[in-house]
Design an enzyme around this catalytic site. Structure first.
Site: not given
Ligand code: FAD
Ligand code: DHB
Length: 396
Positions: A77, A207, A299, A303, A391
């Site tokens: 995009h 958005y 979200p 980021k 962004y």
């Molecule tokens: P997580 O992905 O939470 O991974 C942590 C892992 O640790 C998990 O697999 C969990 O099972 C494991 N864990 C937990 N406890 C334990 C334990 N006791 N022992 C062993 N393992 C454990 N971010 C973006 O950059 N772009 C987006 O478009 C975006 N959209 C989003 C949309 C939604 C609906 C949501 C909910 C989030 C979004 N995010 C987005 C945020 C993004 O998903 C998170 O910031 C990202 O997953 C963080 O990665 P992480 O590896 O730090 O943590």
């Molecule tokens: C999506 C999630 C976001 O938080 C965003 O700002 C844009 C797109 C997505 O899940 O596609």
């Protein structure tokens, strides 16, 4: 039953984006690591979350040799649409940032690519572990005890622990409360997200700010749309039958003459609450926090995953310096280096959230200020550039 002993340099808790990217980055520097993950492989590969990758995250995937499927299946995009007061405004990110783009490629596909690549290289990932407990983090021989998927106890002895276990994991809690410096903001809104079997109604993300609440149109593939609407974070999903969701989506998105939202069967839906959170104590002794374990963003602005990847890039460089030259300076500056960028990510996510959501608690004055801010973004090249460079991702 005596616990089986596992020895590695870096013990990684969590196989989310932070843990998997870290393990891959360390492997390339010849530093061995072991990942323990409380969920099963099928669960981590099936959880629907983020969708948008910043330009440098895409570049990192390619450098690590895991970008092939993303290059074929991702959507590239060059801009986004801001929609408010019955008008659409296209922000040309590529032109505003000197050629940078974002890529829509779902987080669980990133996870699948990283897990497959790591396992093919012989990496050890213990899925389905329980009772994870950290010990000795203030010594130079920290360890993690856990029960393996079959129930047998194990202890992971390591030089360093990387707490990549998300917001609810045990790593941050292992830092004594008196040592943790934390900041938080809870928002009065949530997001209801759906996946629907319908071709994307628009070629780029929309958005939308609307009096009924925020709405976002995104996509996953030529056949699947991802849509979000602002809702009460305490709402039960049972209060939201598909007809009600579609009715809100139509009202909030179809505000521009002739533009139509394509409907299809809803194949997944859920509600998330929104918070901003930073634990500035990203290092305590031999424990390093990365990703959602240390910070959460709402979200809007996409980021979270990208911030998680940035932390572990900094951590992997610091560990490389330590193992190659015995130089701990990168480890000592890890938190400060990460936090300078994290707070900018926090600011941007807070800004996009505040700008685009309808807040019943805000005064009429604050509503007008938000509308003025949006008008400013779409009428000033300087303001549009500031939004665009955040962004697509600030430099690491
Ligand atoms: P997580 O992905 O939470 O991974 C942590 C892992 O640790 C998990 O697999 C969990 O099972 C494991 N864990 C937990 N406890 C334990 C334990 N006791 N022992 C062993 N393992 C454990 N971010 C973006 O950059 N772009 C987006 O478009 C975006 N959209 C989003 C949309 C939604 C609906 C949501 C909910 C989030 C979004 N995010 C987005 C945020 C993004 O998903 C998170 O910031 C990202 O997953 C963080 O990665 P992480 O590896 O730090 O943590
Ligand atoms: C999506 C999630 C976001 O938080 C965003 O700002 C844009 C797109 C997505 O899940 O596609």
């Amino acid at each position: 039953m005596s616990a089986s002993k596992i020895r590695t340099k870096v013990g990684i808790i969590g196989a989310g984006p932070a843990g998997l990217f870290l393990s891959e980055l360390l492997h390339r520097q010849g530093i061995d690591s072991v990942i323990i993950e409380s969920r099963t492989r099928a669960e981590i590969e099936g959880t629907i979350r983020a969708g948008v990758l910043e330009q440098w995250t895409v570049d990192l995937m390619h450098q690590l040799g895991v970008g092939g499927r993303m290059a074929r299946e991702g959507h590239f995009h060059t801009g986004i649409t801001l929609r408010f007061k019955g008008q659409s405004h296209h922000l040309d990110m590529e032109e505003l940032t000197g050629g940078k783009k974002v890529t829509v490629y779902p987080q669980h596909e990133v996870i699948k690519d990283l897990v497959a690549h790591r396992l093919a290289q012989g990496a050890v990932i213990h899925f389905g572990v329980q009772d994870v407990a950290l010990a000795g983090i203030e010594t130079d021989r920290p360890s993690v005890s856990f029960a393996q998927a079959d129930g047998t106890p194990a202890v992971l002895d390591c030089d360093f622990i990387a707490g990549c276990d998300g917001f609810h994991g045990p790593s941050r809690q292992a830092i004594p409360a008196g040592h943790r410096r934390e900041f938080q903001k809870i928002y009065p809104y949530g997001w209801l997200g759906i996946l629907t079997e319908a071709p994307p109604s628009h070629h780029e993300l929309i958005y939308a700010r609307h009096d009924r609440g925020f709405a976002l149109l995104s996509m996953r593939s030529p056949e699947i749309q991802r849509l979000y609407i602002q809702c009460d974070p305490k709402d039960d999903i049972a209060l939201w039958p598909d007809e009600r969701i579609w009715s809100e989506l139509h009202q909030r998105l179809e505000t521009v003459d002739g533009w139509k939202l394509t409907e299809g069967p809803v194949i997944q839906k859920g509600i998330i609450a929104m918070r901003s959170f930073v634990c500035e104590t990203m290092r305590h002794g031999r424990l390093f926090l990365a990703g959602d374990a240390a910070h959460i963003v709402p979200p809007t602005g996409a980021k979270g995953l990208n911030l998680a990847a940035a932390d572990v890039l900094v951590l992997s460089r610091a560990l490389e310096k330590f193992y190659a030259k015995g130089d701990a300076s990168g480890l000592d500056s890890y938190a400060a280096t990460c936090l300078a960028r994290i707070w900018k990510g926090e600011r941007f996510s807070w800004y996009m959230t505040t700008l685009l959501h309808t807040d019943d608690e805000a005064s009429p004055f604050e509503h007008r200020i938000r509308e003025a801010d949006l008008d400013y973004v779409v009428s000033s090249r300087a303001a549009a550039t500031a939004l665009a460079e955040n962004y697509v991702g600030l430099p690491i």
